[in-house]
Design a protein around this motif. Structure first.
Motif, mmCIF file in Angstrom:
data_model
loop_
_atom_site.group_PDB
_atom_site.id
_atom_site.type_symbol
_atom_site.label_atom_id
_atom_site.label_comp_id
_atom_site.label_asym_id
_atom_site.label_seq_id
_atom_site.Cartn_x
_atom_site.Cartn_y
_atom_site.Cartn_z
ATOM 1 N N ILE A 195 0.561 -1.183 0.028
ATOM 2 C CA ILE A 195 0.228 0.567 0.015
ATOM 3 C C ILE A 195 0.819 1.082 -0.027
ATOM 4 N N GLN A 196 2.115 1.275 1.140
ATOM 5 C CA GLN A 196 2.885 2.381 0.656
ATOM 6 C C GLN A 196 3.414 2.373 -0.845
ATOM 7 N N GLU A 197 3.601 1.745 -1.375
ATOM 8 C CA GLU A 197 4.321 1.673 -2.703
ATOM 9 C C GLU A 197 3.319 2.277 -3.782
ATOM 10 N N ARG A 198 2.014 2.258 -3.354
ATOM 11 C CA ARG A 198 1.482 2.653 -4.311
ATOM 12 C C ARG A 198 1.353 1.225 -4.891
ATOM 13 N N ALA A 199 0.780 -0.019 -4.981
ATOM 14 C CA ALA A 199 0.705 -1.323 -5.969
ATOM 15 C C ALA A 199 -1.141 -1.373 -6.026
ATOM 16 N N SER A 200 -1.021 -1.403 -7.159
ATOM 17 C CA SER A 200 -2.379 -1.781 -7.041
ATOM 18 C C SER A 200 -2.301 -3.187 -7.135
ATOM 19 N N ASP A 201 -1.529 -4.022 -6.989
ATOM 20 C CA ASP A 201 -2.022 -5.790 -7.444
ATOM 21 C C ASP A 201 -0.314 -6.289 -6.210
ATOM 22 N N ILE A 202 -0.844 -7.679 -5.605
ATOM 23 C CA ILE A 202 0.206 -8.615 -5.302
ATOM 24 C C ILE A 202 -0.473 -10.138 -5.401
ATOM 25 N N HIS A 203 1.237 -9.851 -6.296
ATOM 26 C CA HIS A 203 1.448 -11.933 -6.587
ATOM 27 C C HIS A 203 2.410 -12.361 -5.553
ATOM 28 N N ILE A 204 2.077 -13.172 -4.582
ATOM 29 C CA ILE A 204 2.790 -14.149 -4.492
ATOM 30 C C ILE A 204 2.267 -15.519 -4.649
ATOM 31 N N GLU A 205 4.039 -16.196 -5.358
ATOM 32 C CA GLU A 205 4.270 -16.883 -6.667
ATOM 33 C C GLU A 205 4.997 -18.385 -5.740
ATOM 34 N N PRO A 206 4.637 -19.215 -4.865
ATOM 35 C CA PRO A 206 4.810 -20.577 -4.557
ATOM 36 C C PRO A 206 5.908 -20.485 -6.523
ATOM 37 N N GLY A 207 7.704 -21.297 -6.061
ATOM 38 C CA GLY A 207 8.156 -21.715 -7.309
ATOM 39 C C GLY A 207 8.890 -23.021 -6.361
ATOM 40 N N SER A 208 10.143 -23.795 -7.439
ATOM 41 C CA SER A 208 10.700 -24.945 -6.772
ATOM 42 C C SER A 208 11.887 -24.632 -5.960
ATOM 43 N N GLU A 209 11.766 -23.620 -5.715
ATOM 44 C CA GLU A 209 12.684 -23.106 -4.166
ATOM 45 C C GLU A 209 12.390 -22.202 -2.978
ATOM 46 N N ASP A 210 11.835 -20.441 -3.991
ATOM 47 C CA ASP A 210 10.884 -20.111 -2.889
ATOM 48 C C ASP A 210 9.618 -19.570 -3.395
ATOM 49 N N ILE A 211 9.816 -18.695 -2.261
ATOM 50 C CA ILE A 211 7.756 -17.904 -2.922
ATOM 51 C C ILE A 211 8.667 -16.320 -3.445
ATOM 52 N N ARG A 212 8.360 -16.274 -4.702
ATOM 53 C CA ARG A 212 8.364 -14.590 -5.521
ATOM 54 C C ARG A 212 7.026 -14.180 -5.156
ATOM 55 N N ILE A 213 7.610 -13.036 -4.572
ATOM 56 C CA ILE A 213 6.585 -11.252 -4.359
ATOM 57 C C ILE A 213 6.639 -10.730 -5.095
ATOM 58 N N ARG A 214 5.659 -10.409 -6.100
ATOM 59 C CA ARG A 214 5.954 -9.169 -6.432
ATOM 60 C C ARG A 214 4.945 -8.461 -6.579
ATOM 61 N N PHE A 215 4.886 -6.534 -6.563
ATOM 62 C CA PHE A 215 3.739 -5.856 -6.729
ATOM 63 C C PHE A 215 3.662 -4.982 -7.776
ATOM 64 N N PHE A 224 10.087 -7.986 -5.222
ATOM 65 C CA PHE A 224 10.070 -7.328 -3.925
ATOM 66 C C PHE A 224 10.659 -7.928 -2.949
ATOM 67 N N ALA A 225 10.223 -9.309 -3.367
ATOM 68 C CA ALA A 225 10.677 -10.140 -2.332
ATOM 69 C C ALA A 225 10.996 -12.051 -2.843
ATOM 70 N N ARG A 226 11.662 -12.414 -1.864
ATOM 71 C CA ARG A 226 11.884 -14.086 -2.235
ATOM 72 C C ARG A 226 11.619 -14.848 -0.419
ATOM 73 N N ILE A 227 10.565 -14.686 -0.133
ATOM 74 C CA ILE A 227 10.958 -15.486 1.111
ATOM 75 C C ILE A 227 10.435 -17.288 1.087
ATOM 76 N N PRO A 228 11.026 -18.215 2.115
ATOM 77 C CA PRO A 228 11.042 -19.541 2.050
ATOM 78 C C PRO A 228 9.529 -20.081 1.871
ATOM 79 N N LEU A 231 6.721 -21.278 3.784
ATOM 80 C CA LEU A 231 5.713 -20.419 4.746
ATOM 81 C C LEU A 231 4.822 -20.549 3.957
ATOM 82 N N ALA A 232 4.592 -20.771 1.868
ATOM 83 C CA ALA A 232 3.572 -20.617 0.774
ATOM 84 C C ALA A 232 2.273 -21.417 2.056
ATOM 85 N N LEU A 233 2.683 -22.653 2.552
ATOM 86 C CA LEU A 233 0.672 -22.981 3.185
ATOM 87 C C LEU A 233 0.650 -21.816 4.234
ATOM 88 N N PRO A 234 1.129 -21.787 5.351
ATOM 89 C CA PRO A 234 0.944 -21.082 6.509
ATOM 90 C C PRO A 234 0.309 -18.963 5.334
#
Length: 568
Positions: A195-215, A224-228, A231-234
């Protein structure tokens, strides 16, 4: 033995008379308790003004005092200093010349901090002076969401191991973890940053090794981020709980929504899940109500087009369409139109999917497919409500199209959107749906096509000479005495050169000649040519006008009007 940097700074300030000795004793006690730099503590306690402290350091140490807003830092330079080190010592790397890295510090006497940076960057380090607040802001700016999330992820390392052990047949255990503080903080941080970055959409995308987060910001997706991956399920479950979705169902797509109250701001989130081979992908559409509805005059329409549009929507009956691809801003324009046409003496009803903004004076309805309320069913119900004005969120099929045009033919104003590329292609789209040509010719008043292009950042806009290919393709780029602009890239626009968006528009009015072409199923390009010969300015024409006005770039016009003629 090396002198403690805080003692050195404190002694100098006392010797210079900026701080009394007894005040320094109190400041050093507080500094030992909080772990903050002595300079930060002195400013917070009000013992010395920050500008005086910075001026003192710059003058006595013969160091430059820099304004971080003037810097656009190369990501390669940022990566030289780990985020943990930068945050711990409040240091921002600025640039590197040969083997010397220049860093901004609020306390350039902190030799331990300089030593830490020297070890990690494996080069010599020199300091310049900047305010602690500016450095803190810049750390968030340049290390970004991924770094903010990294702190949270680091703190729940053991939690991720527990999350990885959850089986699909353990929904209660999963819900407990999803509602636990670690995941709640992680998801809240993600939403807040978007919201602070004025994003219109958030995409949370699990891959083979981590989760990619894009705005998606100003129409473009950015990572904007990659997380373990564990954490995809929780994380998915937490978002589902917020939007009242079934956390046990991961085999089929689900849709939901949630309303966030952020103090004086209300933000709506539209949630959509999609099962993938690595876990559920989640798309979140952000609708910030605090931004408010735009009026027709605020949409950026050409001055010559706006009076024609207002004359068209003032017609007491007929079908008016706003057309364009997904993300072109059609709903924003449609809401602006509805604000203009609403009236105390008119009964106005809508059927939307979903209702994005609530407008006083309108009876707004929302599609509910599960309950059997589709656009077509909603339209049938609305025509029995003695309406003067009908607004349909989108015409999607023949059934809703037929009801809409027949309502327009029986004395109602009907407003809707349609997914087509140009105003003329809206006509052929209606015919392709199966509508009879006479229905389209008799009911359609006008079609307004639009696009959104990125606006050149006003903070770093500079004069620019278009490249050879641009000058070859666009005669306007070869004009003498015309100044063109581009965004150099700065902190405010995250180095992209663009900040915000502006609309491009073309309005096709259906007159007797266009009606004749509709009756003979004339192709869209011929209808478009006829409209242009009658004075219609195309999307590309409007785009070039906005390039000349310094609002956007040739590259944005080419992207947004791909397939249009490259020549003026």
């Amino acid at each position: 033995m090396r002198e403690n940097p805080a003692s050195e700074l404190g002694d100098r300030l006392v010797r210079e008379g900026l701080v009394r000795a007894e005040e320094m004793v109190r400041a050093r006690t507080a500094q030992a308790r909080t772990g903050e730099s002595l300079g930060t503590v002195l400013v917070k306690m009000g013992l010395v003004a920050e500008d005086k402290l910075l001026a003192f350091l710059a003058e006595r140490l013969n160091l430059p005092h820099v304004n971080l807003k003037d810097y656009l830092i190369d990501p390669e330079i940022i990566r030289l200093v780990p985020e943990k080190v930068a945050r711990q010592h409040r240091i921002l790397p600025l640039f590197k010349i040969e083997n010397v890295l220049t860093v901004a510090m609020a306390d350039p006497l902190d030799v331990m901090a300089l030593d830490s940076v020297r070890r990690h960057a494996k080069c010599e380090v020199e300091a310049v002076v900047s305010s602690d607040a500016a450095i803190q802001e810049a750390l968030v700016q340049y290390y970004g969401t991924s770094q903010s999330l990294a702190d949270l992820v680091e703190g729940i390392r053991g939690f991720t191991e527990e999350a990885a052990a959850i089986r699909e047949d353990q929904p209660q255990r999963l819900q407990r973890l999803a509602e636990g503080p670690p995941v709640v903080r992680l998801v809240n941080s993600l939403l807040t940053q978007a919201i602070q970055e004025r994003a219109s959409d958030i995409h949370i995308e699990p891959g083979s090794e981590d989760i990619r987060i894009r705005f998606r910001i100003d129409g473009r997706l950015r990572e904007f981020a990659r997380i373990p991956l564990r954490l995809a399920l929780p994380v998915a479950s937490r978002i589902k709980i917020m939007s009242n979705l079934d956390i046990a169902e991961r085999r089929i797509p689900q849709d939901g929504q949630v309303e966030l109250n952020l103090g004086d701001r209300i933000v709506d989130l539209r949630i959509a899940t999609y099962p993938s081979i690595h876990g559920e992908k989640i798309a979140i559409r952000i609708l910030d109500r605090s931004l408010g509805l735009k009026t027709l005059g605020e949409l950026g329409m050409p001055e010559a087009l706006l009076p024609r549009l207002e004359e068209t929507i003032a017609s007491p009956y007929g079908l008016f369409l706003v057309v364009g691809p997904t993300g072109a801003g059609k709903s924003t324009t449609l809401y602006a139109v509805m604000q203009r046409v609403r009236s105390e003496d008119k009964n106005t009803l809508t059927i939307e999917d979903p209702v994005e903004y609530k407008i006083d004076g309108l009876t707004q309805g929302q599609v509910n497919v599960k309950a059997g309320l589709t656009f077509a069913e909603g339209l049938r119900a609305m025509v029995r409500q003695d309406p003067d004005i009908i607004m349909i969120g989108e015409i999607r099929d023949l059934e809703s199209a037929e009801i809409a045009v027949r309502a327009a033919l029986t004395g109602h104003q009907v407003f809707s959107t349609l997914h087509t590329q140009t105003a003329a292609s809206a006509i052929t789209r209606l015919l392709d749906m199966g509508l009879d040509p006479y229905l389209v010719a008799s009911s359609l008043e006008a079609a307004l096509a639009q696009r959104l292009v990125r606006r050149i950042c006003p903070h770093c806009r500079e004069a620019h000479t278009p490249g050879e290919k641009i000058r070859k393709d666009f005669a306007v780029a070869r004009r003498e005495g015309v100044v063109f602009y581009r965004g150099r890239g700065c902190k405010q626009c995250r180095g992209t050169g663009y900040l915000g968006r502006v609309g491009l528009f073309e309005l096709l009015s259906v007159d007797a000649q266009i009606q004749e072409l509709i009756m003979t199923r004339t192709p869209a390009d011929i209808i478009q040519a006829r409209a242009v010969s009658q004075g219609m300015r195309t999307l590309r024409d409007d785009g070039l006008d906005k390039v000349l006005a310094g609002l956007t770039s040739f590259e944005e016009i080419i992207r947004a009007t791909f397939g249009h003629s490259a020549e003026e």
